[in-house]
Design a protein around this motif. Structure first.
Motif, PDB file in Angstrom:
ATOM      1  N   SER A 265       0.844  -1.188   0.000  1.00 30.22           N
ATOM      2  CA  SER A 265       0.000   0.000   0.000  1.00 30.22           C
ATOM      3  C   SER A 265       0.882   1.243   0.000  1.00 30.22           C
ATOM      4  O   SER A 265       1.759   1.384   0.852  1.00 30.22           O
ATOM      5  N   LYS A 266       0.619   2.139  -0.945  1.00 31.45           N
ATOM      6  CA  LYS A 266       1.419   3.366  -1.049  1.00 31.45           C
ATOM      7  C   LYS A 266       1.161   4.350   0.090  1.00 31.45           C
ATOM      8  O   LYS A 266       1.956   5.256   0.306  1.00 31.45           O
ATOM      9  N   THR A 267       0.069   4.168   0.818  1.00 26.17           N
ATOM     10  CA  THR A 267      -0.314   5.158   1.820  1.00 26.17           C
ATOM     11  C   THR A 267      -0.107   4.693   3.257  1.00 26.17           C
ATOM     12  O   THR A 267      -0.362   5.449   4.181  1.00 26.17           O
ATOM     13  N   CYS A 268       0.370   3.491   3.430  1.00 27.58           N
ATOM     14  CA  CYS A 268       0.504   2.930   4.778  1.00 27.58           C
ATOM     15  C   CYS A 268       1.965   2.920   5.224  1.00 27.58           C
ATOM     16  O   CYS A 268       2.812   2.342   4.546  1.00 27.58           O
ATOM     17  N   PRO A 269       2.282   3.527   6.362  1.00 31.77           N
ATOM     18  CA  PRO A 269       3.669   3.533   6.830  1.00 31.77           C
ATOM     19  C   PRO A 269       4.186   2.129   7.179  1.00 31.77           C
ATOM     20  O   PRO A 269       5.371   1.849   6.997  1.00 31.77           O
ATOM     21  N   ILE A 270       3.315   1.252   7.640  1.00 30.14           N
ATOM     22  CA  ILE A 270       3.753  -0.116   7.927  1.00 30.14           C
ATOM     23  C   ILE A 270       4.111  -0.826   6.623  1.00 30.14           C
ATOM     24  O   ILE A 270       5.090  -1.564   6.549  1.00 30.14           O
TER      25      ILE A 270
ATOM     26  N   GLN B  65      -3.499  -0.087  -4.338  1.00 26.71           N
ATOM     27  CA  GLN B  65      -4.317   1.033  -4.808  1.00 26.71           C
ATOM     28  C   GLN B  65      -4.403   1.057  -6.342  1.00 26.71           C
ATOM     29  O   GLN B  65      -5.402   1.489  -6.894  1.00 26.71           O
ATOM     30  N   ASP B  66      -3.354   0.607  -7.001  1.00 26.84           N
ATOM     31  CA  ASP B  66      -3.315   0.636  -8.463  1.00 26.84           C
ATOM     32  C   ASP B  66      -3.882  -0.635  -9.085  1.00 26.84           C
ATOM     33  O   ASP B  66      -4.261  -0.619 -10.264  1.00 26.84           O
ATOM     34  N   SER B  67      -3.887  -1.720  -8.336  1.00 28.94           N
ATOM     35  CA  SER B  67      -4.262  -3.020  -8.903  1.00 28.94           C
ATOM     36  C   SER B  67      -5.180  -3.795  -7.955  1.00 28.94           C
ATOM     37  O   SER B  67      -4.936  -4.965  -7.652  1.00 28.94           O
ATOM     38  N   ARG B  68      -6.228  -3.150  -7.512  1.00 32.98           N
ATOM     39  CA  ARG B  68      -7.156  -3.790  -6.578  1.00 32.98           C
ATOM     40  C   ARG B  68      -7.750  -5.083  -7.142  1.00 32.98           C
ATOM     41  O   ARG B  68      -7.823  -6.081  -6.424  1.00 32.98           O
ATOM     42  N   PRO B  69      -8.158  -5.137  -8.425  1.00 35.59           N
ATOM     43  CA  PRO B  69      -8.687  -6.406  -8.938  1.00 35.59           C
ATOM     44  C   PRO B  69      -7.660  -7.549  -8.853  1.00 35.59           C
ATOM     45  O   PRO B  69      -8.017  -8.674  -8.514  1.00 35.59           O
TER      46      PRO B  69
END
Length: 108
Positions: free
Chosen positions: A28-33, A59-63
């Motif tokens: 995930s691009k938005t998660c610090p972990i 986020q870019d490839s949810r499917p």
């Protein structure tokens, strides 16, 4: 590290590395972990560059992320590391369990 964005790309990546263990990271691009786990995978790669590593940015490839969870019957988490051998998952874990040391134990 190779970015994977489609089911076709995943299938090809798995078939190209059928003879050896490979590592897939759901990131995930938005998660610090997740960034911490990504950095651990990068550090692992520096020492073990022959290990195939695929990365799915959720986020870019949810499917694709959902497809991986369904196809391999692994509950989605992010970050999540999955080790494949002969195209099948043999280990997976998530969050703070993704460390260089753990990857060395599971992949090598």
């Amino acid at each position: 590290m190779q970015g994977l964005t489609s089911q076709k790309a995943l299938k090809q990546w798995l078939s190209e590395h059928i003879e050896k263990k490979s590592l897939l990271l759901k990131h995930s691009k938005t998660c610090p972990i997740s960034m911490r786990a990504y950095n651990a995978v990068q550090a692992f790669t520096q020492e073990h560059s022959s290990v195939p590593i695929g990365v799915v940015v959720v986020q870019d490839s949810r499917p694709l992320s959902n497809h991986i969870a369904e196809r391999f019957d692994i509950l989605h988490e992010s970050p999540q590391a999955i080790v494949f051998e002969q195209g099948k998952p043999i280990w997976h874990d998530s969050h703070f369990a993704i460390t260089v040391e753990t990857l060395q134990q599971q992949v090598l």
